[in-house]
Each structure stands twice: as structure tokens, then as C-alpha cells.
Scaffold this active site. Sequence first.
Site: not given
Length: 345
Positions: A221, A307
Amino acid sequence: MATRRQTTKIEVPIPSIANGTNSATVKVPDKLDSPPPGNSPFLPTVLEIVLLAIYPGTLLLGSLFNVLHPSTRNATYIAHYQAYDPAEAPSYFAKKGNFFNVYFVKIGWFWTTLAFVALILTHPSLGPPLKPALTRRRLQAAVRYVCITAVWVAVTQWFFGPPIVDRSFRWTGGKCETILSDSAASQAEKADMGEVERAFTHAACKAIGGQWRGGHDISGHVFILILGSAMLWLELLPAVLKMEGLREARRILTPDGLVRSAAVETDAKEGGASDEKPKEAAVGLRVALVVASMSWWMLLMTAAYFHTWFEKFTGLLVAFGAIYIVYFLPRALPVWRQVVGMPGV
């Protein structure tokens, strides 16, 4: 009546040196022949540094929010899922199934491509707006897009097999692990498909009901949001700023070995490009600005809710590496510049 004063150009002789050489005249070098003051051709301009600094600043801001805000501190983060438990997600944007994640980030390269095409087809500095004229600037812009797209494909889609993000996950000790289940049908299905270890990609692991665990996962991402939006911003700058001012700020290494302003590579080669902005130009600029702005917002949401900090940092590094090779390295390598060009030059 006053007389007009006339100036006369005088060549001043230089006295002979002791070795007996003939006198010479003083030659004032042209300003383009001497290295101009400013940054190295290997480095971005001040404006570009400020622009690029937004990305690590955004990641830092999101990470600090993740650590300091009570809503994230008290929520359950599932490491192998790389997200919060959907039942107690601290925000709508913390859910992987949120509308913007599914329909913007997951297909982010479609929106990036749409914005890029709209920009190069409508802005007059690249060629006649909304006309299929293949100008030098349009062709080189297309080459830059192809190079950046090739990096996106290699990192996230396919790289002679698994993409780089999956290869790096395996290289750092990651693997696909079986999800334990009490369902006899589920166990039978897993027995038929063979060893889960044979799943070499994240997508394949997920498709067979496994989980991607154990290695370092570069944040896809972060990578795609930075790569796409940075490309759009660097293409946009010559369009929204005064072209000459931007050319003067950038430094290039010319084939004769001198460091000069990018302004020396004039529009004479283009044969018809214009800096005037008709109504059509606003369409491409607005589309690119919307996509770049949305990318920034989703980058902030990714930094805040998804993350680990190191996964986000490596995603940033990979994206910056690709941007540097395509948009900054050509300034110092004339041969590479002939291929990919420079926006606005």
C-alpha cells in the site's frame, strides 16, 4: 543638443608570458559554459525536496498517531493479518473492507493511469490538447510511465514468477502456514492440495486458506500510493508552475561534461508545444490533483492503521528508488535523459 554616447567593444591584449608566447585577448565565458550555482544534477531542487519530504513526514505522523492515540493503543492488532480486529477497529479506515481501500487503493494503478493519460492528453505543454499528435514530450512522458509501471508490476504483480514483495517475504524467512480448522471437509480439501509450503505468493496462500507468516512484508500500500502520486506530482510541477522558473532551478549534466541549467534544452526540438493553458488543460490537472490528493490521504490512513513501521519504511524506500531512477537520475546521465526526458523540457 546633447550628443549620444557610444560604447565601443575593446579587446584588451594580455602581455606575453616569459616563455615568449603571443599575446591573447580576454574572452568572457558565456554564462551557460560555466557551472551555475546551485545543487548537483544528482540531487532534487529545494522545491522537489520539500515535496518528497511530505511522504516520510506523512508516515511519521501516522505512526505517531498509531502509538499515541487511545483508540489504537487499546485495539487488538493482528500481526499476520496486518490490520486490527474488524470487530473492534478503531476507525472506519482501519477496516480492510472500507470503500476507499477496496475501490481506490486496491485498484490504485487504474486511477493513477487514468490521471496520467488525462494530463498528457490535455496539457498544451505536451502537445495539442485532445489531439493524437505524437510529440517528443508526449512520447517521453509515455516512456516514463512505462518505466514506473514496470516497477509496479515487478514489485507487486509479477517478477519472472512471484513479485518482489513475495520473494522478499520468502527470503526473510516467511512462509504460508495452514490455518487449523475442526472442519473435516476443510482438512480434506487441504490434504488434496498438497503442501501449503508450495504457495510462493501471498495471493496463492490466501486462496488455499493459508496465512502468510514469518517474514518481512514490504508494504504494498505504501509503495503504490507513493509511487503513483509522486509520479503525478513530478509531472504536474511543470504544468502548474512557470516553466522557465522550473527549468532554471534544475541542473543537468550535458554531453560536453558541464553542469548547466535545464533551460538549455529548449523547446526548439518540440516543434509546436505551447505553455498557454486552454480550458482542456484544467481537466487533466484536476484529475491528477484529485488522485494525488486521495493517495496522500490513504497513505496517512495506511500509516495510522496498517503494517509495522519497518514495513512502511521499506515500502517508502522501494518507491523512492524507482522515482529517483526515472525522474532524477536522467539529469546526470545524458544518454538516459535522451530516452525518458524530463517533465517540462
